[in-house]
Enzyme design. Structure first.
Site, PDB file in Angstrom:
ATOM      1  N   GLU A  91     -63.844 -34.677 -43.829  1.00 36.57           N
ATOM      2  CA  GLU A  91     -64.094 -36.019 -43.319  1.00 36.57           C
ATOM      3  C   GLU A  91     -65.574 -36.366 -43.183  1.00 36.57           C
ATOM      4  O   GLU A  91     -65.918 -37.551 -43.135  1.00 36.57           O
ATOM      5  CB  GLU A  91     -63.394 -36.201 -41.971  1.00 36.57           C
ATOM      6  CG  GLU A  91     -61.883 -36.094 -42.088  1.00 36.57           C
ATOM      7  CD  GLU A  91     -61.142 -36.238 -40.760  1.00 36.57           C
ATOM      8  OE1 GLU A  91     -59.918 -36.069 -40.748  1.00 36.57           O
ATOM      9  OE2 GLU A  91     -61.799 -36.514 -39.739  1.00 36.57           O
ATOM     10  N   LYS A 139     -53.369 -25.767 -35.350  1.00 33.24           N
ATOM     11  CA  LYS A 139     -53.754 -25.397 -33.981  1.00 33.24           C
ATOM     12  C   LYS A 139     -54.934 -26.278 -33.570  1.00 33.24           C
ATOM     13  O   LYS A 139     -56.059 -26.072 -34.003  1.00 33.24           O
ATOM     14  CB  LYS A 139     -54.140 -23.926 -33.884  1.00 33.24           C
ATOM     15  CG  LYS A 139     -54.555 -23.506 -32.467  1.00 33.24           C
ATOM     16  CD  LYS A 139     -54.939 -22.036 -32.419  1.00 33.24           C
ATOM     17  CE  LYS A 139     -55.360 -21.626 -31.017  1.00 33.24           C
ATOM     18  NZ  LYS A 139     -56.610 -22.259 -30.593  1.00 33.24           N
ATOM     19  N   SER A 169     -56.940 -22.794 -36.447  1.00 36.15           N
ATOM     20  CA  SER A 169     -57.952 -22.885 -35.408  1.00 36.15           C
ATOM     21  C   SER A 169     -59.340 -23.181 -35.970  1.00 36.15           C
ATOM     22  O   SER A 169     -59.584 -24.263 -36.482  1.00 36.15           O
ATOM     23  CB  SER A 169     -57.940 -21.585 -34.585  1.00 36.15           C
ATOM     24  OG  SER A 169     -58.729 -21.705 -33.435  1.00 36.15           O
TER      25      SER A 169
END
Length: 509
Positions: A333, A347, A322
């Site tokens: 990224e 998740k 999560s």
């Protein structure tokens, strides 16, 4: 024909007698009063029917939305015809529970008043229990991650363990909230969990003494060579402040590089994840995206503010879920941070918890989130840039301290004890689940080394001591942390301090 002139004798029209004006006004007044009285009587009869007439009440209160007619009919029939008295609140809570469970979403949940209070407590304050994040999946309660330093961690519970029973009571088919209500309890009380781990043929029984589960979520330490290791165990209300305080403290101690660690971190508050991500992402760069049903993704960009200025690596594993994955995706990224360890949990959805008037809570999935590059990691997780597995002994089952494992015993518990002692450097002979003389010698040697009663039997304090020693070994020889430190030192241009010479330890007799 006689023409008659005006004024001459003509037939006289008798004058019309005019009625008195007050006579007409009286009739109008009585008419108005009659209408008003009829309205009052009608209203009174309606109220009477709604109050005392069962059939009339059902008819008048029939829903405008036709899809609820079946639900109302079932409710009325159960209330009127079930052979025992039924609590209407129980029926209503059950109906809402069933509706949410029909979504087939392990992250959507309805919590009654008591469960909702426990949920809020777990996010914002300390609580008493075993300290493990759980979720329901396919009718079974799974451990997502034990909390650092909690009784659950000390007892050896692992991500992916399935809880089959609580104190002998099966919890198959329970929601996560229902399971938590059974598992939590007062400090000092004991709970026994029946655990299924991996492909083990027989479930394990784990006895855990409940304790206070602290709110502290950030654990910083300097690990040499100017490298700070900062572990974040959950994303709670105060985690962002704890982290900034920890970074300041590490800077005072000469931090030149940082290893962030969200292993075994089950997540938490989205707002906290964004606050922490913002520390590592340059202003204007994307942190993540949220996409609700039928809408374009909403993009969240990093803002101005304090930023971490030293090279960073991030540790992840299967217990990172999560909010931990939001941080990992943003750092990978948008900040080119190297991820090290194992694949994350996977998740990729966002839940909203809505408080209801009676104190209950309806928590359900309202959107999915995407990484800065638009990747949806749900049920796939985020892969590390550098994969480093835990040593095999880190995933061993727990030992049951209530059992007596001794000479002549043949079981999976014997095999586990053999593997643990072998990992600790003791010669146990063939690892085959058969308790023989060489294993007895190894147990006696371990007991002497740890100032325990020398019996050659694995039980009680000896069992706890073996598991504690193994846990300490895992911490001290953490291959993932060592790799993360090595990589971040290279990125920071740090040269390692000369290692102290030490002779390789021989296996213990």
């Amino acid at each position: 024909m006689d023409d008659k002139r005006p004024g001459e004798n003509q037939d006289q029209i008798p004058p019309v007698e005019e009625a008195p004006a007050h006579f007409i006004r009286m009739k109008t007044f009585y008419f108005i009063m009659l209408v008003f009285t009829l309205i009052l009587c009608t209203a009174g009869l309606t109220v009477f029917a709604l109050t005392f007439g069962d059939e009339k009440a059902v008819e008048v209160s029939s829903p405008e939305r036709r899809e609820f007619e079946k639900l109302y009919a079932a409710y009325d029939q159960v209330q009127q015809e079930y052979f025992e008295d039924v609590d209407s609140n129980v029926l209503i809570n059950g109906a809402i529970n069933g509706m949410v469970e029909s979504l087939g979403d392990p992250y959507s949940d309805y919590m009654n008043e008591e469960e909702a209070a426990q949920f809020s407590q777990g996010i914002s304050s300390s609580f008493q229990g075993i300290g493990a994040e759980v979720q329901e999946r396919n009718g079974l309660i799974n451990i997502v991650s034990p909390i650092k330093g909690s009784p659950a961690e000390k007892a050896g519970l692992k991500p992916g363990d399935k809880i089959l029973k609580v104190d002998g009571e099966s919890i198959q088919g329970f929601s996560a909230s229902e399971a938590v209500m059974l598992i939590r309890g007062e400090k000092g009380t004991e709970v026994t969990l029946t655990i299924q781990r991996g492909d083990l043929a027989e479930p394990l029984e784990v006895k855990i003494v409940r304790d206070d589960i602290p709110i502290e979520t950030v654990y910083p330490e300097m690990i040499g060579d100017g490298v700070a290791h900062i572990q974040v165990t959950s994303f709670s209300e105060n985690t962002a402040k704890e982290l900034t305080d920890a970074i300041s403290e590490m800077e005072k101690q000469g931090m030149k590089a940082m290893v962030m660690d969200v292993r075994q971190n089950p997540g938490g508050l989205l707002t906290t994840a964004l606050e922490i991500s913002n520390l590592f992402i340059d202003e204007g760069k994307e942190m993540f995206e949220v996409q609700a049903k039928g809408e374009e993704p909403e993009i969240y960009l990093a803002e101005s503010g304090s930023k971490v200025k030293v090279p960073v690596t991030l540790l992840i594993d299967g217990g990172s879920a999560s909010a931990s994955e939001i941080l990992a995706g943003a750092m990978k990224e948008s900040a080119d941070v190297t991820l090290i360890g194992e694949n994350t949990f996977g998740k990729g959805t966002v839940q909203t918890a809505n408080d209801m008037a009676d104190g209950s809570n309806l928590k359900f999935t309202t959107a999915k989130w995407l990484t800065p590059d638009g990747n949806w990691i749900h049920e796939k997780g985020i892969a590390p840039d550098v994969k480093v597995a835990y040593p095999e002994y880190a995933s061993l089952p727990v030992l049951d301290s209530s059992l007596e494992i001794k000479d002549g015993t043949i079981s999976e518990q014997v095999k586990t004890a053999e593997q643990m002692l072998e990992a600790l450097g003791y010669k146990v002979g063939k690892v085959d689940g058969v308790f023989e003389e060489q294993l007895t010698d190894a147990v006696e040697q371990f007991q002497e080394d740890n100032e325990l009663e020398t019996t050659g039997v694995v039980t009680g304090d000896t069992t706890f001591a073996i598991m504690e020693a193994l846990s300490k070994k895992i911490d001290e020889e953490d291959p993932q942390l060592l790799e993360a430190k090595k990589i971040v030192m290279e990125e920071a241009g740090i040269k390692a301090e000369p290692a102290k010479e030490s002779a390789e330890e021989e296996p213990k007799e």
